[in-house]
Design an enzyme around this catalytic site. Structure first.
Site, PDB file in Angstrom:
ATOM      1  N   ASP A 178      10.162  -5.695  20.616  1.00  0.00           N
ATOM      2  CA  ASP A 178      11.322  -6.370  20.048  1.00  0.00           C
ATOM      3  C   ASP A 178      11.052  -7.804  19.620  1.00  0.00           C
ATOM      4  O   ASP A 178      11.766  -8.346  18.789  1.00  0.00           O
ATOM      5  CB  ASP A 178      12.487  -6.321  21.042  1.00  0.00           C
ATOM      6  CG  ASP A 178      13.084  -4.916  21.123  1.00  0.00           C
ATOM      7  OD1 ASP A 178      13.060  -4.209  20.102  1.00  0.00           O
ATOM      8  OD2 ASP A 178      13.562  -4.535  22.204  1.00  0.00           O
ATOM      9  N   TYR A 182      20.092  -1.427  20.726  1.00  0.00           N
ATOM     10  CA  TYR A 182      20.251  -1.939  22.083  1.00  0.00           C
ATOM     11  C   TYR A 182      20.780  -3.349  22.141  1.00  0.00           C
ATOM     12  O   TYR A 182      20.527  -4.148  21.250  1.00  0.00           O
ATOM     13  CB  TYR A 182      18.911  -1.911  22.830  1.00  0.00           C
ATOM     14  CG  TYR A 182      18.832  -0.713  23.723  1.00  0.00           C
ATOM     15  CD1 TYR A 182      19.667  -0.608  24.814  1.00  0.00           C
ATOM     16  CD2 TYR A 182      17.984   0.335  23.440  1.00  0.00           C
ATOM     17  CE1 TYR A 182      19.651   0.502  25.612  1.00  0.00           C
ATOM     18  CE2 TYR A 182      17.956   1.451  24.233  1.00  0.00           C
ATOM     19  CZ  TYR A 182      18.793   1.532  25.321  1.00  0.00           C
ATOM     20  OH  TYR A 182      18.779   2.636  26.093  1.00  0.00           O
TER      21      TYR A 182
END
Ligand SMILES: [Cu+2]
Length: 1449
Positions: free
Chosen positions: A1066, A1151
């Protein structure tokens, strides 16, 4: 219904309420209080039903005693006066009826079981002295008694196993446990004739004597070295819990605007969908029965069974201590709870009655409390910036039931927590005093010196629980799920191998298979499975998740091991039996060599499939007392327990039915102003007009509630000081801008850097938002944090302020040799130079193919895919009822198999505005090669549909047209029915607890620095790697130079190509830049302080994420420490636990990660991350459930790992530190006072770790329980000043070492690695690793090259993570409950005593408690202070402002 009706109502309500509030306000002084909302009304008669579990009433106890006196035919002496040679009643408690009978009554319409009592009698005045247990009934008027001793124990209980009576102890300083004088005596009190009792040994300062006479004569002859111990003052000196400072500004509180939202009647509690019965067993303490959610029983019984402490020492008392607290009476020693410290001031308190060691019943006032607590964080949330703008969330507000038992020195806080998602947590925290020995000889082998003559002795705490789960019925089976890597050929490229996570499933058939010893590896998902299935075909289940730091309880060779054999197992599941009601017995303590109950005997390999099952859970920790245990052990970090969580039990997460849900869409929210004056509210209405009716209704109720709360609040001001007087924090803000040396760039600075680059690079730059791969552009500009040496010279050495510089990352696509170049640009604010640092940082140019994909690149890919989809119109219409325009693509990464590849699988989903498309795959995925700099050369490589691969969309269409394709038609859902909808299913109800600060915030924020009660922290946000803190100091002393997130990995398994190749890093997407505006009241408390962050990424102009970082002081609704004393002197001391929290929430595609940094009054720092948002999913086909669970009609929730990596540059008592490990070992020694016997004695094992390789702890491998960063400085007691690292993580293997991309995430190998700090090893990962993990730009494993770490500047690199097997309750969102991991940094002999001893929030109640007033006790100030009202600013949300979605053709 007329669709306009809600708006009309809204206007009407607002106006009426405004008028009403004006009227009421003008009446000014009239006192009225907030109307409390009527509590939940019970729909069933279950309240009186639950009396079947109720504790005895005092009247019933009286009846039992009277019956026994009249019917036993022997003389009974009151136990409080009884000699061992007398008969007496030891205890009378309820006899809970057999489960079969109870269920027949509760569920089968059977008769109410007879109410009975269990009476325990000591028969000392008999020819054959013994203990006898009688069942006496029926109550209220007993008519029979039945001796159950033989039936329960297989024989008479010998008299010597009886517990000591209070009168057997001979009975002043507070906390005397810390004042050993060196003298210990061994008393033989086995004779029934107390005149025969003798002191059989005397110990003084390392020597043993026959008796006191021999000791005295040795002293007189001068043969003893006497350690003179100063007489402690009556208030206990260092052990006193009296406040050392007058009360300061009032701490944060929570209030319930419309009263409690739970109800308690008799022994029955109702809270939202929950209901349960509670009770208090004299011996084992608090217990719950018949726990139901939405009316369905989940748990029949949860109860504490035993609390064990095993000590080591070189004094005889210490070394022989193995306390089994159940035999002392965990319930009997439940201590009265103090409002405002032990539980919130406004909690509901309940008394309990017990009869023990007496013939009359006693009352413990306020022995139990029940309250709802706002945890100050979201239970779930998602911020959507893809496809459509919306926000959905739910604050985590839970019900807590608590009791606290004071067992001698220790206080155990027992909590049961009921969450809105159907999860139940059991938690126990230890506080109170440590037990100690007199320091002499080799004492330091058994603990740390904590005061002049006091050795805090090493010991373990082990707690055993009984959990009788009835999941979807009485009969259950036990299942285990876990993950294993399998090697698979990539179906679209068979010469390539993929390490693919796969779900392993196992049925645990027998008791032996279901008994997990402490050392054994336990599957990460263990759940009780029902016979029924949920909507998606999975066995309904509840999962058990344990948090424990326990090790070996005692060696199994020990002669008393069988008595505590429950502690062998972290989990053991057995068949439930009426004759195996408890894992231990109160008689085990005094005869552990012949245990009355030996738990190990329960495990006899019976089958446990489809049976009534009980889980026996042991949780514990090792306690090596240190200076900060003075005066008390703090609850921070000494918290263990377990969670029961639904696992495919429901069809989706039940919290979607909460009345607290919040949802709004992008266009509706910019002007939403709740609680604002009516003229402004009217303005808001026009904007509201384009919202859905449902949203309007929700707003209406919200508005009503808020306005109502405000009115209440204004009214209550009438009778108290009219406003909350903010007190200025008494902060020593001496910073004068020093911490700006770490500050993120300001927008002005970014503009200057961009201008400088445009003018000085000598090449044309295109704005990255428009740039093609063949252009040059600025990818990002961030602060270049100066070198540590320079910064320290400036901060500590009076050196010059380091030059302020920026780091600019440029994509040079328009060059003969396309590449990525990094420049340092300075000095700011007016740049005059730039320096290419690429080669210096990376050892060479960074190849262009490693660059992160920009939004522009994604948009161009999107166009390509759209174009390609138009080649298959008939197929799309047939499979997806779609023309291609309502589909969304989700990228995967990495993008190929080898260095240079840039070919990405995109997974195609159905997009419905206002919902998370991530849950609606249509079965179609496409592989796009976008490696060429000329985007016209990009092309589709592969198409995947429902298990098959095609070379193009044209072929797919042709196959379909020829009827050669099996199409699974996915219906077009409506916004209301779509799987990913976060729209609340219920209108708002009465508001839950609202945190507020009666006198304003007690922390202060200036520039990039927060100060709070001695803490000082500089904060910032790296656009890529996310939140970072610098120069964390406590009382002026630096503890941490840098604490920063490094990377977040999500690694998936699937049988679809996109899923199976996904390994998201990420950091390369941008953890910091995707931290968006936080929503007041859900993401952080309503009244938190919100701070803007600015970025320059993929653009030439800075962007602002407003209010994207929040700071607040959180009321943990727990004591940080407390002790209730009723031995030797009566007093109570306690301190509330409040925590400073710094938070950001990043939305990374599907997410949402909640990043928390917490700071405690005990000097501890905690780092936590919780995952929420949407799971990623695959289209369900073929053997899909080998890779996850089905969560929707066509949706497979794919299993995956979440691993996060942190950097902690600790500077503990100076820059140079050492790493030490401490743990416990057992040594077998002869009793010094009785050489015939041996004892297994715990001792302290210490080691200094010298090299990086010794300090790299692989995941899954053993790690010492105490790891400390130590300094060359020593504290007052001669120990090196240290901080301890404690990790809470459920991570397993990240990727097999053989994987070709493993080196790119090699930080995932280690739960902890400690290395020498180097300026050229600033980060463990790189934004360039994602797109070329096969040639990692930064490979963390290379940092570990066995250099010395002794006396060096050290960095701790910490991995935390968990396995996520998505299940039905991950829809619509993953909840934060149970999905949190992190670590703690705790002082360990760093101070001379716990720094919280000086907290002004301390409470002390002595004999003179009535005299205490607001001047000395903060609690006395509460009613007045809390009467003032929180000022709620109007609700606004600007998180979707200035954002745009990519336009569609
Ligand atoms: Cu997950």
């Amino acid at each position: 219904m007329n669709p306009r009706l809600p708006y009309i109502l809204l206007v009407g309500a607002a106006v009426i309420i405004f008028i009403l509030s004006c009227m009421l306000l003008s009446r000014g002084k009239r006192s009225a209080s907030c109307e409390s909302h009527p509590r939940n009304v019970e729909k069933t008669g279950s309240r009186s039903q639950s009396l079947v579990f109720a504790d005895l009433t005092p009247e019933e106890m009286v009846q039992v005693v009277r019956y026994l006196q009249e019917n036993l035919g022997v003389p009974l002496v009151d136990a409080s006066r009884a000699f061992p040679s007398d008969n007496c009643i030891f205890s009378v408690d309820v006899q809970v009826p057999a489960k079969a009978e109870v269920l027949q009554f509760l569920d089968g319409g059977g008769a109410r079981p007879a109410r009975e009592a269990l009476a325990v009698l000591y028969f000392g005045n008999q020819p054959d002295p013994n203990i006898t247990e009688y069942v006496v009934g029926p109550l209220p008027t007993p008519a029979y008694h039945r001796d159950v001793t033989v039936q329960k124990y297989g024989g008479r209980v010998p008299y010597h196993r009886r517990l000591m009576l209070g009168s057997e102890y001979e009975q002043n300083v507070s906390g005397f446990f810390l004042h050993p004088v060196g003298l210990e005596v061994l008393v033989d009190h086995s004779s029934l004739d107390i005149s025969q009792w003798v002191v059989s040994r005397v110990f003084y300062n390392g020597q043993y004597y026959r008796d006191m006479v021999q000791l005295e004569s040795a002293y007189v002859q001068g043969r003893i070295s006497v350690e003179k111990v100063k007489k402690a003052p009556r208030d206990g000196d260092f052990s006193s819990m009296k406040p050392r400072a007058p009360p300061a500004a009032m701490f944060p509180l929570q209030y319930e605007p419309q009263g409690p939202r739970y109800s308690v009647r008799n022994n029955h509690v109702v809270f939202q969908a929950w209901s349960f019965a509670f009770g208090m067993s004299v011996n084992t303490g608090m217990r719950l029965f018949d726990v139901r959610y939405q009316g369905e029983r989940v748990v029949y019984e949860i109860s504490v069974q035993e609390a064990l402490s095993v000590y080591g020492s070189n004094c005889p008392g210490g070394m022989s201590t193995r306390y089994m607290d159940g035999s002392f009476g965990i319930g009997r020693f439940t201590s009265p709870l103090v409002r405002g410290v032990d539980c919130p001031y406004s909690a509901t308190y309940m008394d309990v009655y017990y009869l023990a060691q007496s013939q009359v019943s006693r009352t413990t006032k306020n022995a139990l409390c029940v309250f709802e607590h706002n945890l100050g964080s979201p239970l779930r949330r998602h911020y959507s910036n893809l496809q459509s703008f919306y926000y959905g969330g739910l604050v985590n507000s839970a019900l807590i039931v608590r009791s606290i038992a004071t067992l001698g020195n220790y206080d155990y806080v027992w909590d049961f927590i009921f969450y809105q998602n159907g999860a139940i947590e059991a938690k126990v925290q230890a506080t109170g005093y440590v037990s100690s020995s007199f320091l002499h000889g080799d004492g330091l082998r058994y603990g740390n010196r904590v005061w002049e003559h006091t050795l805090g002795t090493i010991h373990t705490h082990s707690i055993n629980y009984k959990v009788d789960l009835d999941v979807g019925g009485v009969k259950n089976s036990l299942m285990a799920h876990d993950m294993a890597f399998e090697m698979a050929r990539a179906p679209w490229s068979p010469e390539q191998q993929i390490e693919r996570p796969r779900l392993t499933k196992k049925v645990l058939d027998t008791e032996d298979q279901a008994a997990f010893r402490h050392q054994s590896k336990m599957p990460r998902y263990i759940y009780f499975a029902a016979n029924s299935k949920n909507k998606w075909g999975h066995q309904r289940g509840y999962r058990i998740q344990i948090v424990s730091f326990a090790g070996e309880h005692v060696p199994e060779a020990s002669s008393m091991e069988r008595a505590i054999s429950w502690a062998r197992y972290k989990l053991a599941v057995t068949r439930r039996k009426e004759d195996e009601p408890t894992s231990t017995s109160i008689y085990n303590q005094n005869d552990p060599w012949m245990p009355t109950v030996a738990f190990a005997d329960f495990i006899n390999n019976e089958t446990i499939t489809n049976e009534d099952l009980v889980a026996w859970i042991t949780t514990g920790f090792l306690h090596i007392p240190h200076s900060e245990d003075i005066p008390n052990t703090v609850t921070v970090g000494n918290s263990i327990g377990f969670l029961l969580r639904p696992y495919n039990y429901y069809d989706q997460d039940p919290s979607i039915y909460s009345h607290d849900g919040v949802f709004f869409t992008g266009h509706s929210t910019r002007v939403l102003q709740l609680g604002s004056p009516p003229d402004r509210a009217a303005g808001a209405l026009s904007a509201v007009a384009d919202m859905s009716v449902k949203t309007a209704l929700i707003l209406l109720v919200l508005a009503l509630a808020t306005i109502f709360a405000l009115v209440c609040v204004l009214l209550t001001r009438g009778r108290a000081p009219s406003t909350c007087q903010p007190q200025h924090p008494e902060q020593e803000d001496t910073d004068d801008g020093q911490s700006l040396v770490f500050a993120d760039l300001t927008p002005e600075e970014m503009v200057q850097v961009v201008r400088y680059l445009q003018e000085n690079l000598g090449v044309p730059l295109v704005d990255a938002s428009r740039a093609f791969p063949s252009d040059n552009c600025i990818f990002s500009v961030d602060v270049q944090v100066p070198a540590k040496a320079e910064v320290l010279q400036f901060l500590d050495g009076g050196g010059a302020r380091p030059a302020r510089e920026a780091l600019a990352v440029l994509y040079f696509g328009n060059q003969p040799d396309p590449n990525i170049t990094e420049y340092v640009v300075g000095p700011l604010p007016t740049p005059a130079y730039h320096r290419d640092v690429t080669v210096q940082k990376y050892g060479g140019k960074v190849p262009y193919h490693r660059r992160p994909v920009t939004a522009k690149e994604y948009a161009d890919i999107d166009l390509l895919i759209q174009r390609e989809l138009r080649q298959a119109p008939r197929f799309l219409a047939a499979c997806c009822d779609s023309d291609g325009t309502d589909l969304a693509m989700l990228t995967t990464a990495p993008r190929g198999f080898q260095s240079g590849d840039r070919a990405t699988w995109f997974v195609i989903f159905r997009a419905v505005a206002g919902t998370g498309f991530f849950l609606s795959p249509v079965g179609l995925e496409v592989l796009v090669d976008h490696g060429h700099l000329d985007i016209s050369r990009w092309h589709l490589l592969q198409v995947f549909y429902n298990g098959q691969y095609f070379t193009s969309t044209r072929t797919l269409e042709a196959k379909f047209a020829a009827g050669l394709l099996t199409v699974v038609r996915v219906e077009k859902p409506s916004a209301e029915t779509v799987l990913g909808s976060m729209r609340p299913r219920q209108p708002p109800g009465p508001p839950g607890p609202l945190p507020y600060e009666p006198q304003g915030p007690r922390y202060s924020v200036r520039h990039n620095r927060v100060t709070f009660q001695g803490w000082s922290i500089a904060f910032g946000m790296n656009p890529n790697s996310g939140p970072r803190l610098f120069d964390v100091r406590y009382h002026g002393e630096r503890l941490i130079y840098e604490l920063s997130l490094q990377e977040a990995l999500a690694l998936y398994g699937s049988n679809c190509p996109g899923g199976m190749s996904t390994r998201y890093l990420d950091g390369s997407f941008g953890i910091g830049r995707f931290a968006y505006e936080l929503v007041r009241g859900v993401d952080c408390p309503y009244l938190a302080t919100y701070v803007d962050r600015h970025y320059l990424v993929e653009s030439e102009t800075p962007r602002t994420n407003q209010n994207s970082l929040c700071i607040f002081e959180h009321d943990a609704a727990l004591p940080l420490r407390r002790h209730f004393s009723d031995i030797h002197s009566a007093y109570y001391g306690g301190l509330r636990k409040t925590t400073l929290v710094i938070r950001a929430v990043s939305t990374l595609l599907n997410y949402d990660y909640v990043w928390d940094f917490l700071f405690y009054a005990s000097g501890a720092v905690e780092v936590r991350v919780h995952a929420t948002g949407y799971i990623s999913s695959s289209f369900l086909h073929g053997q899909g459930t080998d890779y996850g669970n089905r969560v929707g009609p066509h949706t497979l929730g794919t299993l995956h790992l979440h691993h996060m990596h942190y950097k902690v540059d600790l500077d503990v008592g100076g820059r140079l530190n050492w790493l030490e490990s401490q743990d416990m070992g057992y040594e077998s020694v002869r009793d010094p006072w009785s050489m015939a016997n041996t004892i297994e004695r715990p001792f302290l094992r210490k080691e200094r770790l010298e090299r990086e390789n010794d300090a790299a702890f692989p995941l899954g491998g053993p790690m010492p329980r105490y790891l400390t960063f130590t300094s060359s400085q020593r504290n007052q007691w001669g120990h090196p000043r240290s901080y301890r690292l404690q990790i809470v993580s459920f991570a397993g293997e990240h990727l097999p070492a053989s994987s070709r991309m493993e080196r790119a995430i090699s930080w995932g190998r280690y739960q902890l690695a400690v290395t020498q700090r180097k300026e050229e090893e600033p980060a463990s990962s790189s934004v360039y690793n994602q797109n070329d993990p096969w040639t990692p730009t930064v490979a963390f494993a290379d940092f570990i090259d066995n250099e010395t770490i002794a006396g060096q500047d050290l960095v701790a690199w910490i991995s935390v993570g968990f396995l996520h097997v998505p299940h039905a309750e991950d829809v619509p969102n993953t909840v934060t409950v149970g999905n949190g991991v992190g670590f703690l940094l705790r002082p360990y002999n760093y101070f001379d005593e716990d720094p919280s001893a000086a907290s002004p929030d301390s409470t002390y109640l002595g004999g003179e408690r009535d005299a205490a007033g607001c001047g000395t006790d903060p609690l006395s100030c509460l009613p007045e202070a809390a009467a003032c009202a929180p000022h709620l600013p109007p609700f606004r949300y600007g998180g979707f402002l200035n954002l745009s979605l990519p336009s569609r053709p």
